[in-house]
Write a protein that holds these residues in place. Structure first.
Motif, short mmCIF file in Angstrom:
data_model
loop_
_atom_site.label_atom_id
_atom_site.label_comp_id
_atom_site.label_asym_id
_atom_site.label_seq_id
_atom_site.Cartn_x
_atom_site.Cartn_y
_atom_site.Cartn_z
N GLY A 141 10.43 -3.02 2.16
CA GLY A 141 9.52 -4.53 1.96
C GLY A 141 8.36 -4.44 0.07
N ASN A 142 7.42 -4.67 0.13
CA ASN A 142 6.85 -4.38 -0.82
C ASN A 142 6.02 -3.43 -0.82
OD1 ASN A 142 8.07 -7.09 -1.80
ND2 ASN A 142 5.78 -8.03 -1.84
N GLN A 143 5.81 -2.32 0.55
CA GLN A 143 5.23 -1.21 -0.05
C GLN A 143 5.50 0.31 0.17
OE1 GLN A 143 3.26 -3.05 4.72
NE2 GLN A 143 0.46 -2.86 2.75
N ILE A 144 5.39 0.79 0.36
CA ILE A 144 5.67 1.99 -0.10
C ILE A 144 4.75 2.97 1.31
CG2 ILE A 144 6.14 4.32 -0.50
CD1 ILE A 144 5.63 2.60 -4.01
N TYR A 145 5.30 3.42 2.12
CA TYR A 145 4.60 4.40 3.06
C TYR A 145 5.06 5.71 3.29
CZ TYR A 145 4.69 0.09 5.72
OH TYR A 145 4.38 -1.66 6.12
N MET A 146 4.20 6.33 3.43
CA MET A 146 3.64 7.79 3.61
C MET A 146 4.03 8.66 4.37
SD MET A 146 4.33 8.64 0.10
CE MET A 146 4.39 10.49 0.44
N LEU A 147 4.94 8.95 5.45
CA LEU A 147 5.55 9.37 6.31
C LEU A 147 4.84 10.73 6.37
CD1 LEU A 147 8.20 7.39 7.59
CD2 LEU A 147 5.32 6.71 7.79
N SER A 148 4.87 11.48 7.40
CA SER A 148 5.32 13.47 8.16
C SER A 148 5.83 13.45 8.59
CB SER A 148 4.02 13.88 8.61
OG SER A 148 4.34 15.33 9.37
N ALA A 149 7.08 14.52 7.95
CA ALA A 149 8.25 14.90 7.39
C ALA A 149 8.49 15.53 8.86
CB ALA A 149 8.70 15.94 6.44
N LYS A 150 7.91 15.86 10.28
CA LYS A 150 7.52 16.74 11.15
C LYS A 150 7.06 15.59 11.95
CE LYS A 150 6.09 21.47 8.92
NZ LYS A 150 5.40 22.13 8.80
N ASN A 151 6.09 14.74 12.15
CA ASN A 151 6.17 13.97 13.23
C ASN A 151 6.09 12.18 13.34
OD1 ASN A 151 3.53 13.56 12.33
ND2 ASN A 151 3.28 15.72 13.66
N GLU A 152 5.60 11.47 13.92
CA GLU A 152 5.21 10.48 13.80
C GLU A 152 4.10 9.95 13.43
OE1 GLU A 152 6.36 5.55 15.23
OE2 GLU A 152 6.84 7.33 16.52
N ALA A 153 4.03 9.88 12.24
CA ALA A 153 2.56 9.44 11.62
C ALA A 153 2.61 8.84 10.52
CB ALA A 153 1.29 11.22 11.64
N VAL A 154 1.63 8.10 9.95
CA VAL A 154 1.68 7.25 8.75
C VAL A 154 0.38 7.81 7.65
CG1 VAL A 154 1.44 4.83 7.56
CG2 VAL A 154 2.76 5.40 9.94
N LEU A 155 0.51 8.77 7.17
CA LEU A 155 -0.49 9.48 5.97
C LEU A 155 -1.37 8.35 4.77
CD1 LEU A 155 1.99 12.45 5.70
CD2 LEU A 155 0.37 12.22 6.95
N ALA A 156 -0.21 7.61 4.74
CA ALA A 156 -0.99 6.45 3.28
C ALA A 156 0.24 5.33 3.36
CB ALA A 156 -1.17 6.88 1.60
N GLU A 157 -0.50 4.25 3.36
CA GLU A 157 0.16 2.79 2.98
C GLU A 157 -0.27 2.20 1.11
OE1 GLU A 157 0.04 -0.03 5.57
OE2 GLU A 157 0.06 0.71 6.72
N LEU A 158 0.91 2.34 0.49
CA LEU A 158 0.72 1.95 -1.11
C LEU A 158 0.72 0.58 -1.29
CD1 LEU A 158 1.85 4.92 -2.36
CD2 LEU A 158 -0.20 4.81 -2.17
N ASP A 159 0.20 -0.28 -1.17
CA ASP A 159 0.57 -1.82 -1.30
C ASP A 159 -0.23 -2.22 -2.67
OD1 ASP A 159 1.17 -4.33 -1.08
OD2 ASP A 159 -0.93 -4.42 0.47
N GLY A 160 0.81 -3.09 -2.92
CA GLY A 160 0.33 -3.33 -4.67
C GLY A 160 1.73 -4.04 -4.94
N HIS A 161 2.51 -3.37 -5.24
CA HIS A 161 3.87 -4.62 -5.68
C HIS A 161 4.07 -5.65 -4.96
CE1 HIS A 161 5.41 -1.37 -8.31
NE2 HIS A 161 5.94 -0.39 -6.97
N LEU A 162 4.38 -6.86 -5.87
CA LEU A 162 5.17 -8.20 -5.36
C LEU A 162 5.90 -8.70 -5.33
CD1 LEU A 162 2.09 -9.73 -8.24
CD2 LEU A 162 1.63 -9.56 -5.90
N ALA A 163 7.25 -7.34 -5.15
CA ALA A 163 8.48 -7.81 -4.68
C ALA A 163 8.87 -6.30 -3.82
CB ALA A 163 9.02 -7.98 -5.77
N PRO A 164 10.04 -6.28 -3.58
CA PRO A 164 10.68 -5.37 -3.04
C PRO A 164 10.56 -3.71 -3.41
CG PRO A 164 11.85 -7.88 -2.01
CD PRO A 164 10.89 -7.48 -2.81
N VAL A 165 10.33 -2.83 -3.21
CA VAL A 165 10.21 -2.00 -4.10
C VAL A 165 11.52 -1.25 -3.31
CG1 VAL A 165 8.82 0.46 -4.60
CG2 VAL A 165 7.94 -1.04 -3.14
N THR A 166 11.90 -0.53 -4.84
CA THR A 166 13.34 -0.05 -4.94
C THR A 166 13.64 1.17 -4.92
OG1 THR A 166 12.75 -0.73 -7.67
CG2 THR A 166 14.17 -2.83 -6.07
#
Length: 828
Positions: A141-166
């Protein structure tokens, strides 16, 4: 999904080794498929909507992985080979798979499982591993999620775009930096460790941004949109993320097609499409103008070899990046940002897919070949292609490169003068005083006047003309002259090769009382004097430190647009808007030679000495003139107003298909047959004056008329590396500065950095061959490093446009000239 087998695409009359369809998979594909993945010998793509297939091209063995309940929309491989990771994403979960463990599980008869690192994030358009494979950036969607590659953990949420991030890419040289592009037509720079936004661009284009590439070598980001436009921005810390280049792929593709069509090269089944490009404003009736979406951009590391003039192979290890579009692949040279080769899927009859909706490429090439994975736009098919990029570039560029001794071009003369050469004719007809002794002709006693002597002692006859009283006062005090002479003697005549660029402001002078544009500046060969041609019809000569005026030459009736020093530093040639050319002696205020308006039908735009002061070259309209001359400054009071110097036209050389020659350059420090010209038709033309004809034409060298050609003429650097003489620079408004190689007639590098509203006004190359200086109408001078594509430093303190720059040939000094008549000196 069913495998349809493998086959090689012959492409009609094309080389069958360029593209080979290794495998074709058929089956039901998911609708929202945005990102495929390729890495080394592996390809990853969805099968049966929610299944995943990893195909090993080396063993031709597929690995099927299941774990998603909904359609897979994005895939990405990790950066490390051992272990090789792959991330698959759907709107309900994101999974990381270890391929070594999965393969082992399959061999043991177990079902392989991946690690779920995210759930219910939304529609995922793009995923990307960090350089160390420890995090995964998920664009949902409009956000970028920084996830750990080893387990289910959201390290950061980058929110600022007004349309889907491609797309999103990690910056390898900056820790915790991430760059993203979006359908909102902007790009953003993030610090994902603190979830802070570092920079936010404005709206770049009218079309959504679809793809992103980071150039680590030049520290730049390249963005691509749905309409075939590329924008390049600098990521260097003090460049403020400015746009340094813009490429219209439609125009580049059309220009490339026209060049191939003119060369007569066979294109294949789709060559009719090339022929449609031969006129810019004509399309066949009923045709539709299509968009050129940039689906993917990826670095391409491969080797290309060409035959050079000695007929041996020379390698060109240049950086390239490949662009995947819906209709084919385009290869762009990162150094000069020009299209090197293109491949249309429809040109190869054995390829199953003609229009793609998604594609992926491997970066590393094996034997010049890369894997290309494409999904069909209209059918449920995915094809694995093997593309030989080196062969593609070599075949499409072969007709553009000179090959063999008969086409070799070099600034350094490699043969003796021909008997019918214009240079040979000019030397024979050169009417110098001592030439009769050289030719073996006996001196005859001249007739002398019976009554009068040569000099008549009469009041007023030997005095200078009264018009000299209006020339500026240039008398120097004896102490100043002696200091200047001693300082010049102490100067080092050999330019230091390991010097820093002159970027430190030293001093500034105003050449006149009122603001007067300085149209040209040039140092003498020993670096002791600096000549300036001005709009007030005068030529001023300063010492190199800009402390004193050495001489003033007046007599032109128009602005002086060109000055040039002789090899022996005794003479100066100037050209003016008044359609005259004058040659001055540095020891005399009166011109030694004047060529009047009756000689030229148009303004003389450029003039210089040539062939070690044997000839004078000048531009007039659409042709340049080769003149032989003899200078005589002795005076005879009986014929005091009669010019004793002699000048004669040897030959005129017209430039092909142009209205006016805008710039000319030739080496005078040694014997060279090559003359370079630029015309108002945006072309460059190379003349061999030994053969007396044009030998090569570079069409559309810039997007606008070239207004200056610059060569490295006779420096210590070039003496150690003779091939450096064959490199020359050109500049044009709106198209920056380009570095060309005369041997290949190719643009080797493009230098960017000026503001999009400004353009370079003048260029100069340092004698060490390492630095380039350029003026600009944004009141700055720019210093570039020869091997870099962005500038090193902006030189300020200018109050008007910098229209000319000049390096001192004997010491690391740079002088800039501005539109308001000021000279500024810069030191290392």
């Amino acid at each position: 999904m069913e495998g349809a087998g493998a086959g090689c695409a012959s492409g009609g009359s094309r080389d069958p080794d360029i593209v080979c369809e290794k495998h074709l998979f058929k089956g039901k594909l998911p609708e929202p498929l945005f990102q495929l993945a390729c890495s080394h010998h592996h390809c990853a793509f969805p099968v049966s909507r929610n299944g995943l297939c990893v195909w090993n091209t080396a063993t031709a063995q597929p690995l099927y992985l299941s774990g998603h309940h909904y359609s897979i929309s994005a895939l990405s491989f990790g950066n490390k080979i051992n272990p090789l990771l792959v991330c698959s994403a759907s709107h309900e979960r994101v999974i990381v798979w270890n391929l070594d463990e999965c393969t082992q599980k399959v061999e043991e008869g177990f079902t392989p499982r991946g690690i779920v690192i995210g759930t219910l994030l939304g529609m995922v358009l793009h995923v990307r591993f960090s350089p160390d494979d420890q995090q995964v950036a998920v664009c949902a969607g409009n956000q970028i999620y920084m996830l750990s590659a080893k387990n289910e953990a959201v390290l950061a949420e980058l929110d600022g775009h007004l349309a889907p991030v491609t797309a999103a890419e990690f910056c390898s040289w900056e820790k915790s930096m991430l760059v993203s592009v979006s359908e909102d037509r902007t790009f953003k720079v993030w610090d994902y460790s603190t979830s802070q936004l570092i920079y936010q661009s404005g709206i770049i284009t009218a079309s959504p941004l679809l793809s992103l590439l980071i150039d680590e070598e030049n520290k730049q980001i390249i963005t691509g949109c749905a309409e075939g436009q590329l924008w390049i921005f600098s990521l260097i810390s003090d460049h403020n993320y400015r746009c340094i280049a813009h490429i219209d792929l439609k125009k580049e593709q059309e220009k490339f097609c026209n060049k191939m069509w003119k060369s007569g090269q066979e294109i294949g089944e789709g060559q009719n499409n090339f022929k449609l490009c031969k006129t810019d404003n004509m399309r066949p009736e009923g045709s539709v103008e299509t968009s050129l979406p940039i689906l993917l951009m990826e670095h391409c590391d491969f080797f290309v070899c060409f035959h050079n003039e000695e007929n041996i192979y020379s390698s060109q290890n240049t950086s390239y990046f490949c662009i995947g579009t819906s209709t084919g692949l385009l290869i762009i040279n990162l150094a000069n940002l020009e299209l090197e080769a293109l491949l249309f899927y429809r040109d190869y009859s054995d390829l199953s897919i003609r229009i793609a909706r998604s594609c992926a490429l491997t970066r590393k090439a094996a034997n010049g070949k890369v894997l290309c994975l494409i999904a069909s736009m209209f059918e449920d098919m995915i094809a694995v292609l093997e593309v030989n990029l080196s062969a593609l570039v070599r075949t499409q560029q072969s007709d553009f490169l000179p090959c063999g001794n008969e086409k070799s071009l070099s600034v350094i003369a490699r043969c003796t003068l021909f008997a019918n050469s214009p240079l040979c004719k000019g030397i024979k007809k050169n009417m110098k005083g001592p030439s009769s002794k050289t030719l073996g002709v006996k001196n005859t006693v001249k007739d002398k006047p019976l009554v009068f002597h040569n000099k008549i002692k009469s009041s007023g006859y030997t005095a200078a003309p009264r018009m000299a009283m209006f020339s500026p006062n240039t008398n120097l005090r004896k102490k100043e002259v002696s200091k200047w002479k001693t300082s010049c003697k102490c100067k080092n005549k050999e330019y230091p090769l390991e010097s820093y660029p002159p970027m430190k402001y030293e001093k500034e002078i105003s050449v006149t009382c009122k603001p007067t544009p300085i149209f040209c500046v040039q140092y003498s060969g020993d670096g002791e004097l600096l000549a300036c041609g001005q709009a007030d019809k005068t030529v001023l000569i300063f010492n190199s430190n800009l402390t004193d005026v050495h001489n003033v030459f007046s007599g032109h009736d128009g602005a002086v647009n060109s000055v040039g020093w002789s090899h022996d530093r005794k003479w100066l040639v100037s050209a003016s808007e008044d359609r005259t050319l004058r040659v001055w002696s540095t020891c005399n205020k009166e011109p030694a030679l004047i060529l009047g308006k009756e000689k030229f039908h148009k303004t003389v735009r450029f003039a210089q000495f040539y062939f070690i002061d044997t000839f004078i070259l000048l531009c007039c309209g659409a042709e340049f003139h080769l003149l032989s001359f003899h200078l005589d400054t002795t005076k005879d009071d009986l014929k005091r107003y009669k010019q004793r110097s002699v000048c004669k036209l040897v030959q005129k050389f017209p430039m092909t298909s142009t209205m006016e020659i805008t710039s000319l350059s030739a080496v005078n420090e040694f014997y060279s047959y090559i003359v370079l010209t630029a015309g108002s038709n945006r072309a460059l033309e190379v003349f061999d004056l030994n053969a007396g004809c044009s030998t090569a034409v570079i069409q559309e060298a810039h997007v606008r008329s070239v207004h200056q050609i610059c060569q490295n003429k006779g420096s210590s650097y070039s003496t150690q590396q003779p091939e450096a003489y064959n490199l020359f620079l050109t500049t044009a408004a709106g198209d920056g500065i380009k570095l060309w190689d005369l041997r290949t007639l190719r643009c080797e590098r493009r230098f960017e950095g000026h503001s999009s509203r400004c353009y370079p006004c003048g260029i100069a190359v340092s004698p060490c061959g390492r630095f380039i200086a350029s003026g600009s109408d944004d009141k700055y001078a720019y210093i570039y490093e020869m091997r870099s594509s962005t500038f090193l430093q902006k030189l300020g303190r200018h109050t008007e446009s910098v229209i000319n720059v000049s390096f001192n040939p004997s010491s690391p000094q740079l002088t800039t000239a501005t539109l308001d008549g000021k000279l500024r000196l810069f030191l290392p």
